[in-house]
Motif scaffolding. Sequence first.
Motif, mmCIF file in Angstrom:
data_model
loop_
_atom_site.group_PDB
_atom_site.id
_atom_site.type_symbol
_atom_site.label_atom_id
_atom_site.label_comp_id
_atom_site.label_asym_id
_atom_site.label_seq_id
_atom_site.Cartn_x
_atom_site.Cartn_y
_atom_site.Cartn_z
ATOM 1 N N ILE A 11 0.852 -1.188 0.000
ATOM 2 C CA ILE A 11 0.000 0.000 0.000
ATOM 3 C C ILE A 11 0.888 1.239 0.000
ATOM 4 N N ASP A 12 0.694 2.098 -0.979
ATOM 5 C CA ASP A 12 1.450 3.347 -1.050
ATOM 6 C C ASP A 12 0.822 4.357 -0.099
ATOM 7 N N MET A 13 1.608 4.825 0.850
ATOM 8 C CA MET A 13 1.129 5.734 1.878
ATOM 9 C C MET A 13 1.804 7.098 1.739
ATOM 10 N N THR A 14 1.054 8.153 2.033
ATOM 11 C CA THR A 14 1.600 9.506 2.037
ATOM 12 C C THR A 14 1.054 10.276 3.234
ATOM 13 N N VAL A 15 1.943 10.932 3.959
ATOM 14 C CA VAL A 15 1.576 11.818 5.067
ATOM 15 C C VAL A 15 2.140 13.191 4.724
ATOM 16 N N ALA A 16 1.267 14.192 4.598
ATOM 17 C CA ALA A 16 1.702 15.495 4.101
ATOM 18 C C ALA A 16 1.230 16.637 4.993
ATOM 19 N N PRO A 17 2.090 17.172 5.857
ATOM 20 C CA PRO A 17 1.749 18.394 6.605
ATOM 21 C C PRO A 17 1.717 19.582 5.651
ATOM 22 N N ARG A 18 0.764 20.507 5.880
ATOM 23 C CA ARG A 18 0.598 21.653 4.998
ATOM 24 C C ARG A 18 0.443 22.936 5.795
ATOM 25 N N ILE A 19 0.931 24.020 5.227
ATOM 26 C CA ILE A 19 0.686 25.343 5.794
ATOM 27 C C ILE A 19 0.383 26.293 4.635
ATOM 28 N N ARG A 20 -0.655 27.101 4.801
ATOM 29 C CA ARG A 20 -1.114 28.005 3.736
ATOM 30 C C ARG A 20 -1.244 29.415 4.284
ATOM 31 N N LYS A 21 -0.783 30.383 3.495
ATOM 32 C CA LYS A 21 -0.914 31.801 3.845
ATOM 33 C C LYS A 21 -1.755 32.481 2.775
ATOM 34 N N ASN A 22 -2.876 33.074 3.201
ATOM 35 C CA ASN A 22 -3.743 33.815 2.293
ATOM 36 C C ASN A 22 -3.351 35.288 2.261
ATOM 37 N N PHE A 23 -3.556 35.914 1.110
ATOM 38 C CA PHE A 23 -3.299 37.342 0.961
ATOM 39 C C PHE A 23 -4.567 37.981 0.386
ATOM 40 N N HIS A 24 -5.378 38.555 1.275
ATOM 41 C CA HIS A 24 -6.618 39.212 0.874
ATOM 42 C C HIS A 24 -6.407 40.721 0.739
ATOM 43 N N GLN A 25 -7.225 41.331 -0.079
ATOM 44 C CA GLN A 25 -7.194 42.789 -0.202
ATOM 45 C C GLN A 25 -7.721 43.446 1.060
ATOM 46 N N TYR A 26 -8.730 42.780 1.687
ATOM 47 C CA TYR A 26 -9.307 43.282 2.929
ATOM 48 C C TYR A 26 -9.290 42.171 3.972
ATOM 49 N N THR A 27 -9.191 42.535 5.230
ATOM 50 C CA THR A 27 -9.163 41.534 6.295
ATOM 51 C C THR A 27 -10.551 40.969 6.593
ATOM 52 N N THR A 28 -11.599 41.682 6.169
ATOM 53 C CA THR A 28 -12.959 41.200 6.385
ATOM 54 C C THR A 28 -13.628 40.909 5.053
ATOM 55 N N SER A 29 -14.557 39.957 5.069
ATOM 56 C CA SER A 29 -15.300 39.578 3.870
ATOM 57 C C SER A 29 -16.502 40.503 3.696
ATOM 58 N N PRO A 30 -17.159 40.499 2.523
ATOM 59 C CA PRO A 30 -18.339 41.336 2.326
ATOM 60 C C PRO A 30 -19.466 41.050 3.322
ATOM 61 N N SER A 31 -19.489 39.811 3.883
ATOM 62 C CA SER A 31 -20.523 39.471 4.860
ATOM 63 C C SER A 31 -20.200 39.982 6.257
ATOM 64 N N GLY A 32 -18.979 40.520 6.444
ATOM 65 C CA GLY A 32 -18.601 41.070 7.734
ATOM 66 C C GLY A 32 -17.757 40.161 8.593
ATOM 67 N N THR A 33 -17.552 38.926 8.168
ATOM 68 C CA THR A 33 -16.701 38.005 8.927
ATOM 69 C C THR A 33 -15.234 38.284 8.630
ATOM 70 N N VAL A 34 -14.368 37.930 9.582
ATOM 71 C CA VAL A 34 -12.929 38.140 9.405
ATOM 72 C C VAL A 34 -12.370 37.022 8.531
ATOM 73 N N ASN A 35 -11.625 37.387 7.500
ATOM 74 C CA ASN A 35 -11.065 36.402 6.583
ATOM 75 C C ASN A 35 -9.981 35.562 7.247
ATOM 76 N N ILE A 36 -9.747 34.395 6.662
ATOM 77 C CA ILE A 36 -8.722 33.480 7.162
ATOM 78 C C ILE A 36 -7.353 33.926 6.663
ATOM 79 N N SER A 37 -6.398 34.028 7.585
ATOM 80 C CA SER A 37 -5.039 34.422 7.240
ATOM 81 C C SER A 37 -4.126 33.208 7.049
ATOM 82 N N TRP A 38 -4.171 32.271 7.996
ATOM 83 C CA TRP A 38 -3.326 31.073 7.949
ATOM 84 C C TRP A 38 -4.182 29.815 8.019
ATOM 85 N N GLY A 39 -3.734 28.786 7.318
ATOM 86 C CA GLY A 39 -4.367 27.478 7.402
ATOM 87 C C GLY A 39 -3.332 26.408 7.672
#
Length: 276
Positions: free
Chosen positions: A155-183
């Motif tokens: 069985i071929d196995m893969t374990v992959a840790p990930r880190i994501r950085k978002n770059f938004h124009q605004y820190t809040t979304s049009p609905s008023g919630t705070v956007n995600i910066s890091w995942g």
Amino acid sequence: MQIKKINVSVLSGFIACTLAIKQPVLANETYDIKGESTSWGGSLSLGYDSNFFQESDYRSNRALSFHGSLYLSFWDSYSLYANSGGYRTLQHAEGYYSTDTVIGLSRSSLFTFGESGKVGMSGQFSIPTSEFSQDNHLNTAFRIQTPLSFTLLDIDMTVAPRIRKNFHQYTTSPSGTVNISWGLSLLLVANYSYDDAFFFASALGGTSINYNGRWADGYSYGGSLGAGYKLLENLSISLTFASSGVYTDAAQGTLGSFDIFDEAKATYSLGMTYSF
């Protein structure tokens, strides 16, 4: 809300089609397994995605999805890759929607261990071609992952840790919630082949931090399980079941909930993939 439900279904299908292609890691991170100095290839996938509600039920969601990927392998273990896709909803707000486009660079083997183990690395940028990203004014996102792959009992196995950085124009979304910066997330993948048949499973879990520095109240998770068959040298079909949810820690004031199968979020996907 309907668009969000369809997104979950279609993305689950995209994950399934990607895993169905027999590659060392993921289709959008294909490596030069022939040992050639330079090679290129790709895949085209078409899927029918649906949840488990009857068509007459207002909760029913169905869509046709497609996905394409290209890669260029060079030197010993480097690859440039790009992928994108879209889907057409068949119910409710019928129409065509695209997903984000990804462009990245990967190295399949930073170092090896044991008889089959290796550790790689990849970095990719997201181009906000989806309606969701554009509505939230996402400029781009950068993700790094370090997949650790090995073979255990064929069985071929893969374990992959990930880190994501978002770059938004605004820190809040049009609905008023705070956007995600890091995942932050962890991907687990298992593939097994027997003659022309293949089986695959995946699990993805993670959390996030918004632009105010607040961690998400729970941990999101998702998983898929499927099987496929190689019809021709470059053509395969697959059937995949997928589900997702959110685990809320008891420290937040509620008992933790981890549902393997949630009828409201579960989907299935029939897919066909052509690789070249």
